[in-house]
Design an enzyme around this catalytic site. Structure first.
Site, PDB file in Angstrom:
ATOM      1  N   CYS A 118      -0.736   4.089   1.796  1.00  0.00           N
ATOM      2  CA  CYS A 118      -0.222   3.633   3.116  1.00  0.00           C
ATOM      3  C   CYS A 118       1.491   4.375   3.890  1.00  0.00           C
ATOM      4  O   CYS A 118       0.810   5.020   5.000  1.00  0.00           O
ATOM      5  CB  CYS A 118      -0.418   2.267   3.594  1.00  0.00           C
ATOM      6  SG  CYS A 118      -2.024   1.901   3.060  1.00  0.00           S
ATOM      7  N   ASP A 119       2.620   3.701   3.016  1.00  0.00           N
ATOM      8  CA  ASP A 119       3.836   3.525   3.818  1.00  0.00           C
ATOM      9  C   ASP A 119       4.561   4.608   3.429  1.00  0.00           C
ATOM     10  O   ASP A 119       5.616   4.821   3.341  1.00  0.00           O
ATOM     11  CB  ASP A 119       3.524   2.158   3.528  1.00  0.00           C
ATOM     12  CG  ASP A 119       2.989   1.121   4.456  1.00  0.00           C
ATOM     13  OD1 ASP A 119       2.879   1.687   5.151  1.00  0.00           O
ATOM     14  OD2 ASP A 119       2.195   0.381   3.866  1.00  0.00           O
ATOM     15  N   CYS A 136       0.462  -1.168  -0.076  1.00  0.00           N
ATOM     16  CA  CYS A 136       0.220  -0.325   0.017  1.00  0.00           C
ATOM     17  C   CYS A 136       0.918   1.316   0.056  1.00  0.00           C
ATOM     18  O   CYS A 136       1.320   1.570   0.891  1.00  0.00           O
ATOM     19  CB  CYS A 136      -0.958   0.033   1.463  1.00  0.00           C
ATOM     20  SG  CYS A 136      -1.309   1.764   1.552  1.00  0.00           S
TER      21      CYS A 136
END
Ligand code: NDP
Length: 308
Positions: free
Chosen positions: A137-138, A134
């Site tokens: 997300c990261d 992701c």
């Protein structure tokens, strides 16, 4: 133990849309959001192709809007994951979080799909230490650094473009010499100055040390082995449907997607319907998931009228 006329599993576009329609039809739906409230869309940033938002809409805002809309019509939206089911007879039994049993007169499965990994031991070792599925997300953790994205589909291109805005350099590791992604997406990737595409390459190993990922060993073609230095390694090679729990009772295809009737969202079990990515290997869009959620709720409504 509680009982629901219409139980919906899954908090993505399909589940929330099913809840909007089911609550407006007076079915008093209960919806469990599962592991990832908001669904896979929450791993993306701006959604540019959902009709009605000419300037695009932030994915979290879109999902929050669907959730609130369902709740405003009376849908009972709960946190919880279905851990076991018994679909052998009606009412169906669904165990939530291993403890609470909900009996359901109709069930709408909208549990979505989960990101695939390559299956390398080094990938498992560095998951959360540089390996991620992701980017949104990261990606933040890799500002100004070099990263790699595996895959050649729309997701890989989208993730690479997102990372290109944050990172110094993005390698795309593509196993064939063409993208699977849409032409519009490909053009954006080709235009990004800091994305380098490594065609015909496969990952042999993810390299790292105690601090996490430091690189990847790749094979180009048959036998040209070389290393790249990266701090982040992102997977974007597709998804598998979250249907395992239901597979003993309902028909799934060879990839695990729930098989539904041609014209409706009915599964092989009367009273059980499926919507969204768990039953859609082809389109997998927020708008198509939402549409199938609407269909499933209408199917459940009709089923209850005919079978009460
Ligand atoms: P896809 O299945 O479309 O693409 C997967 C990609 O990963 C392919 O390039 C595939 O290679 C590659 N791949 C698969 N397995 C491996 C492996 N073991 N090693 C290396 N590479 C591998 O998945 P996506 O998640 O990209 O997209 C799913 C659906 O969602 C599509 O319909 C897509 O159009 C849609 N989507 C739409 C978006 C949008 O419209 N904004 C954004 C994101 C997704 P190969 O091509 O060789 O099979």
């Amino acid at each position: 133990m509680s009982r629901a006329k219409c139980l919906i599993l899954g908090g993505g576009p399909a589940g929330y849309t099913a809840a909007i329609y089911a609550s407006r039809a007076g079915l008093a739906p209960v919806l469990y959001e599962g592991m990832e409230p908001g669904g896979q869309l929450t791993t993306t940033t701006v959604v540019e192709n959902f009709p009605g938002f000419p300037g695009g809409i932030d994915a979290l805002t879109l999902m929050d809007g669907m959730r609130k809309q369902a709740a405003s019509f009376g849908a009972d939206i709960r946190r919880g994951v279905a851990t076991a089911v018994d679909l052998s007879e009606r009412p169906f039994k669904v165990i939530i979080d291993g403890k609470e049993t909900v009996e359901a007169e109709t069930l709408i499965i909208a549990t979505g799909a989960t990101a695939k990994y390559l299956g390398l031991p080094s990938e498992a070792k560095f998951r959360g230490l540089g390996v991620s599925a992701c980017a949104t997300c990261d990606g933040f953790f890799y500002r100004g650094k070099d990263v790699a994205v595996v895959g050649g589909g729309d997701t890989a291109c989208e993730e690479a473009l997102y990372l290109a805005g944050l990172c110094r350099k993005v390698y795309m590791i593509v196993r064939r010499d063409v993208f699977r992604a849409s032409k519009a997406m490909q053009e954006k990737v080709f235009a990004a100055p800091n994305i380098e595409i490594l065609w015909k390459c496969q990952t042999r190993e993810i390299l790292g040390d105690d601090s996490g990922v430091t690189g990847a060993r790749l094979v180009r073609g048959e036998d040209e082995v070389f290393d790249i230095a990266v701090d982040g390694f992102f997977l974007a090679i597709g998804h598998h449907p979250n249907s395992e729990l239901f597979a003993p009772w309902i028909e799934t295809d060879d990839k695990g997607y729930i098989v539904t009737s041609d014209k409706t969202q009915e599964t092989a079990v009367p009273g059980v319907f499926a919507a969204g990515d768990v039953q859609d290997p082809l389109y997998r869009q927020a708008i198509t998931a939402a549409a199938s959620g609407c269909r499933a709720a209408r199917d459940a409504e009709r089923f209850l009228v005919e079978n009460s």
